[in-house]
Write a protein that holds these residues in place. Structure first.
Motif, PDB file in Angstrom:
ATOM      1  N   ASP A  66       0.860  -1.183   0.000  1.00  0.00           N
ATOM      2  CA  ASP A  66       0.000   0.000   0.000  1.00  0.00           C
ATOM      3  C   ASP A  66       0.896   1.233   0.000  1.00  0.00           C
ATOM      4  OD1 ASP A  66      -2.535   1.398   0.211  1.00  0.00           O
ATOM      5  OD2 ASP A  66      -2.042   1.812   2.308  1.00  0.00           O
ATOM      6  N   GLY A  67       0.517   2.243  -0.757  1.00  0.00           N
ATOM      7  CA  GLY A  67       1.240   3.507  -0.724  1.00  0.00           C
ATOM      8  C   GLY A  67       2.492   3.535  -1.573  1.00  0.00           C
ATOM      9  N   GLU A  68       3.427   4.398  -1.161  1.00  0.00           N
ATOM     10  CA  GLU A  68       4.649   4.619  -1.932  1.00  0.00           C
ATOM     11  C   GLU A  68       5.838   4.822  -1.007  1.00  0.00           C
ATOM     12  OE1 GLU A  68       6.094   8.247  -4.617  1.00  0.00           O
ATOM     13  OE2 GLU A  68       4.348   7.203  -5.437  1.00  0.00           O
ATOM     14  N   ALA A  69       6.970   4.216  -1.391  1.00  0.00           N
ATOM     15  CA  ALA A  69       8.181   4.274  -0.565  1.00  0.00           C
ATOM     16  C   ALA A  69       9.397   4.615  -1.406  1.00  0.00           C
ATOM     17  CB  ALA A  69       8.407   2.939   0.117  1.00  0.00           C
ATOM     18  N   GLU A  70      10.398   5.124  -0.726  1.00  0.00           N
ATOM     19  CA  GLU A  70      11.700   5.319  -1.334  1.00  0.00           C
ATOM     20  C   GLU A  70      12.654   4.375  -0.610  1.00  0.00           C
ATOM     21  OE1 GLU A  70      13.382   9.324  -2.518  1.00  0.00           O
ATOM     22  OE2 GLU A  70      14.539   8.845  -0.705  1.00  0.00           O
ATOM     23  N   VAL A  71      13.285   3.492  -1.374  1.00  0.00           N
ATOM     24  CA  VAL A  71      14.239   2.537  -0.822  1.00  0.00           C
ATOM     25  C   VAL A  71      15.608   2.900  -1.372  1.00  0.00           C
ATOM     26  CG1 VAL A  71      14.906   0.109  -0.690  1.00  0.00           C
ATOM     27  CG2 VAL A  71      12.483   0.730  -0.685  1.00  0.00           C
ATOM     28  N   THR A  72      16.575   3.059  -0.486  1.00  0.00           N
ATOM     29  CA  THR A  72      17.938   3.364  -0.890  1.00  0.00           C
ATOM     30  C   THR A  72      18.802   2.139  -0.609  1.00  0.00           C
ATOM     31  OG1 THR A  72      17.614   5.688  -0.325  1.00  0.00           O
ATOM     32  CG2 THR A  72      19.892   4.941  -0.594  1.00  0.00           C
ATOM     33  N   ILE A  73      19.517   1.679  -1.646  1.00  0.00           N
ATOM     34  CA  ILE A  73      20.424   0.537  -1.504  1.00  0.00           C
ATOM     35  C   ILE A  73      21.779   0.973  -2.043  1.00  0.00           C
ATOM     36  CG2 ILE A  73      20.887  -1.876  -2.085  1.00  0.00           C
ATOM     37  CD1 ILE A  73      17.855  -2.137  -2.708  1.00  0.00           C
ATOM     38  N   SER A  74      22.789   0.942  -1.178  1.00  0.00           N
ATOM     39  CA  SER A  74      24.152   1.355  -1.564  1.00  0.00           C
ATOM     40  C   SER A  74      24.137   2.714  -2.270  1.00  0.00           C
ATOM     41  CB  SER A  74      24.808   0.286  -2.440  1.00  0.00           C
ATOM     42  OG  SER A  74      24.986  -0.905  -1.701  1.00  0.00           O
ATOM     43  N   LYS A  75      23.452   3.669  -1.650  1.00  0.00           N
ATOM     44  CA  LYS A  75      23.371   5.076  -2.093  1.00  0.00           C
ATOM     45  C   LYS A  75      22.486   5.309  -3.330  1.00  0.00           C
ATOM     46  CE  LYS A  75      26.472   6.341   1.000  1.00  0.00           C
ATOM     47  NZ  LYS A  75      25.972   6.642   2.307  1.00  0.00           N
ATOM     48  N   LYS A  76      21.918   4.256  -3.933  1.00  0.00           N
ATOM     49  CA  LYS A  76      21.033   4.429  -5.084  1.00  0.00           C
ATOM     50  C   LYS A  76      19.580   4.378  -4.614  1.00  0.00           C
ATOM     51  CE  LYS A  76      19.914   3.029  -9.705  1.00  0.00           C
ATOM     52  NZ  LYS A  76      20.109   2.173 -10.836  1.00  0.00           N
ATOM     53  N   LYS A  77      18.782   5.373  -5.038  1.00  0.00           N
ATOM     54  CA  LYS A  77      17.384   5.479  -4.616  1.00  0.00           C
ATOM     55  C   LYS A  77      16.459   4.819  -5.629  1.00  0.00           C
ATOM     56  CE  LYS A  77      18.238   9.753  -2.172  1.00  0.00           C
ATOM     57  NZ  LYS A  77      17.821   9.680  -0.826  1.00  0.00           N
ATOM     58  N   TYR A  78      15.469   4.100  -5.083  1.00  0.00           N
ATOM     59  CA  TYR A  78      14.440   3.433  -5.883  1.00  0.00           C
ATOM     60  C   TYR A  78      13.077   3.858  -5.340  1.00  0.00           C
ATOM     61  CZ  TYR A  78      18.385   0.381  -6.975  1.00  0.00           C
ATOM     62  OH  TYR A  78      19.614  -0.107  -7.359  1.00  0.00           O
ATOM     63  N   ARG A  79      12.159   4.165  -6.223  1.00  0.00           N
ATOM     64  CA  ARG A  79      10.806   4.538  -5.823  1.00  0.00           C
ATOM     65  C   ARG A  79       9.886   3.361  -6.113  1.00  0.00           C
ATOM     66  NH1 ARG A  79       8.743  10.553  -7.106  1.00  0.00           N
ATOM     67  NH2 ARG A  79       7.183  10.642  -5.455  1.00  0.00           N
ATOM     68  N   LEU A  80       9.210   2.895  -5.084  1.00  0.00           N
ATOM     69  CA  LEU A  80       8.313   1.747  -5.219  1.00  0.00           C
ATOM     70  C   LEU A  80       6.898   2.143  -4.825  1.00  0.00           C
ATOM     71  CD1 LEU A  80      11.231   0.467  -4.367  1.00  0.00           C
ATOM     72  CD2 LEU A  80       9.888  -1.584  -4.107  1.00  0.00           C
ATOM     73  N   SER A  81       5.934   1.525  -5.483  1.00  0.00           N
ATOM     74  CA  SER A  81       4.532   1.728  -5.117  1.00  0.00           C
ATOM     75  C   SER A  81       3.857   0.371  -4.978  1.00  0.00           C
ATOM     76  CB  SER A  81       3.827   2.619  -6.135  1.00  0.00           C
ATOM     77  OG  SER A  81       3.907   2.066  -7.421  1.00  0.00           O
ATOM     78  N   SER A  82       2.625   0.401  -4.563  1.00  0.00           N
ATOM     79  CA  SER A  82       1.857  -0.805  -4.277  1.00  0.00           C
ATOM     80  C   SER A  82       2.001  -1.844  -5.381  1.00  0.00           C
ATOM     81  CB  SER A  82       0.388  -0.428  -4.089  1.00  0.00           C
ATOM     82  OG  SER A  82      -0.365  -1.559  -3.725  1.00  0.00           O
ATOM     83  N   GLY A  83       2.326  -3.065  -4.971  1.00  0.00           N
ATOM     84  CA  GLY A  83       2.460  -4.168  -5.905  1.00  0.00           C
ATOM     85  C   GLY A  83       3.876  -4.397  -6.399  1.00  0.00           C
ATOM     86  N   GLU A  84       4.808  -3.517  -6.048  1.00  0.00           N
ATOM     87  CA  GLU A  84       6.187  -3.656  -6.521  1.00  0.00           C
ATOM     88  C   GLU A  84       7.083  -4.230  -5.422  1.00  0.00           C
ATOM     89  OE1 GLU A  84       6.532  -0.311  -9.940  1.00  0.00           O
ATOM     90  OE2 GLU A  84       6.804   0.421  -7.892  1.00  0.00           O
ATOM     91  N   ILE A  85       8.176  -4.882  -5.868  1.00  0.00           N
ATOM     92  CA  ILE A  85       9.127  -5.489  -4.945  1.00  0.00           C
ATOM     93  C   ILE A  85      10.542  -5.057  -5.298  1.00  0.00           C
ATOM     94  CG2 ILE A  85       7.697  -7.532  -4.530  1.00  0.00           C
ATOM     95  CD1 ILE A  85       9.631  -9.114  -6.346  1.00  0.00           C
ATOM     96  N   ILE A  86      11.438  -5.178  -4.313  1.00  0.00           N
ATOM     97  CA  ILE A  86      12.872  -4.984  -4.542  1.00  0.00           C
ATOM     98  C   ILE A  86      13.618  -5.861  -3.542  1.00  0.00           C
ATOM     99  CG2 ILE A  86      13.160  -2.996  -2.987  1.00  0.00           C
ATOM    100  CD1 ILE A  86      15.051  -1.852  -5.249  1.00  0.00           C
ATOM    101  N   LEU A  87      14.732  -6.401  -3.991  1.00  0.00           N
ATOM    102  CA  LEU A  87      15.581  -7.221  -3.131  1.00  0.00           C
ATOM    103  C   LEU A  87      16.737  -6.372  -2.620  1.00  0.00           C
ATOM    104  CD1 LEU A  87      16.323 -10.015  -1.975  1.00  0.00           C
ATOM    105  CD2 LEU A  87      17.659 -10.392  -4.043  1.00  0.00           C
ATOM    106  N   MET A  88      16.886  -6.323  -1.311  1.00  0.00           N
ATOM    107  CA  MET A  88      18.011  -5.636  -0.687  1.00  0.00           C
ATOM    108  C   MET A  88      19.030  -6.718  -0.338  1.00  0.00           C
ATOM    109  SD  MET A  88      16.005  -2.821   1.699  1.00  0.00           S
ATOM    110  CE  MET A  88      15.362  -4.046   2.824  1.00  0.00           C
ATOM    111  N   PRO A  89      20.157  -6.762  -1.075  1.00  0.00           N
ATOM    112  CA  PRO A  89      21.138  -7.830  -0.854  1.00  0.00           C
ATOM    113  C   PRO A  89      21.789  -7.762   0.533  1.00  0.00           C
ATOM    114  CG  PRO A  89      21.492  -6.760  -2.980  1.00  0.00           C
ATOM    115  CD  PRO A  89      20.517  -5.914  -2.212  1.00  0.00           C
ATOM    116  N   ALA A  90      22.164  -8.908   1.029  1.00  0.00           N
ATOM    117  CA  ALA A  90      22.841  -9.008   2.326  1.00  0.00           C
ATOM    118  C   ALA A  90      24.085  -8.129   2.338  1.00  0.00           C
ATOM    119  CB  ALA A  90      23.224 -10.461   2.590  1.00  0.00           C
TER     120      ALA A  90
END
Length: 110
Positions: A66-90
């Motif tokens: 639900d909604g919208e998020a900003e995910v930062t992985i190793s200084k790179k920003k990704y914008r995600l919204s409902s229904g989307e996924i992203i893998l944050m590596p170990a």
């Protein structure tokens, strides 16, 4: 013999977004599953809330429900919204920020 307590969600159909409520100015979490091999946790972030940059020794899959998020992985920003996924590596630094209120299901695999 002690009977193992069954998870309250076992054998029950649930709408994931309804399992945790938003709270003003807060991040709310609800653990859905905890096993030796990993966890599944549902989060609700109010607008402007987040988790500061950190690392984890395990892969973590973020699924926005639900909604919208900003995910930062190793200084790179990704914008995600409902229904989307992203893998944050170990072991990679990552952070989350609620551009608007959002809920996510976080699956961590050990």
């Amino acid at each position: 013999m002690v009977k193992k307590q069954e998870n309250e969600l076992a054998k029950k159909v649930s709408k994931v977004a309804d399992l945790v409520d938003y709270q003003e100015g807060s991040v709310v979490s609800r653990e859905i599953i905890r096993k030796g091999t990993g966890t599944v946790t549902l989060f609700a972030f109010d607008k402007g809330q987040g988790l500061s940059e950190h690392t984890a020794p395990y892969d973590a899959l973020v699924q926005v429900v639900d909604g919208e998020a900003e995910v930062t992985i190793s200084k790179k920003k990704y914008r995600l919204s409902s229904g989307e996924i992203i893998l944050m590596p170990a072991n990679e630094p990552h952070a989350l920020f609620a551009r608007e209120r959002f809920k996510m299901l976080l699956t961590m695999i050990r």
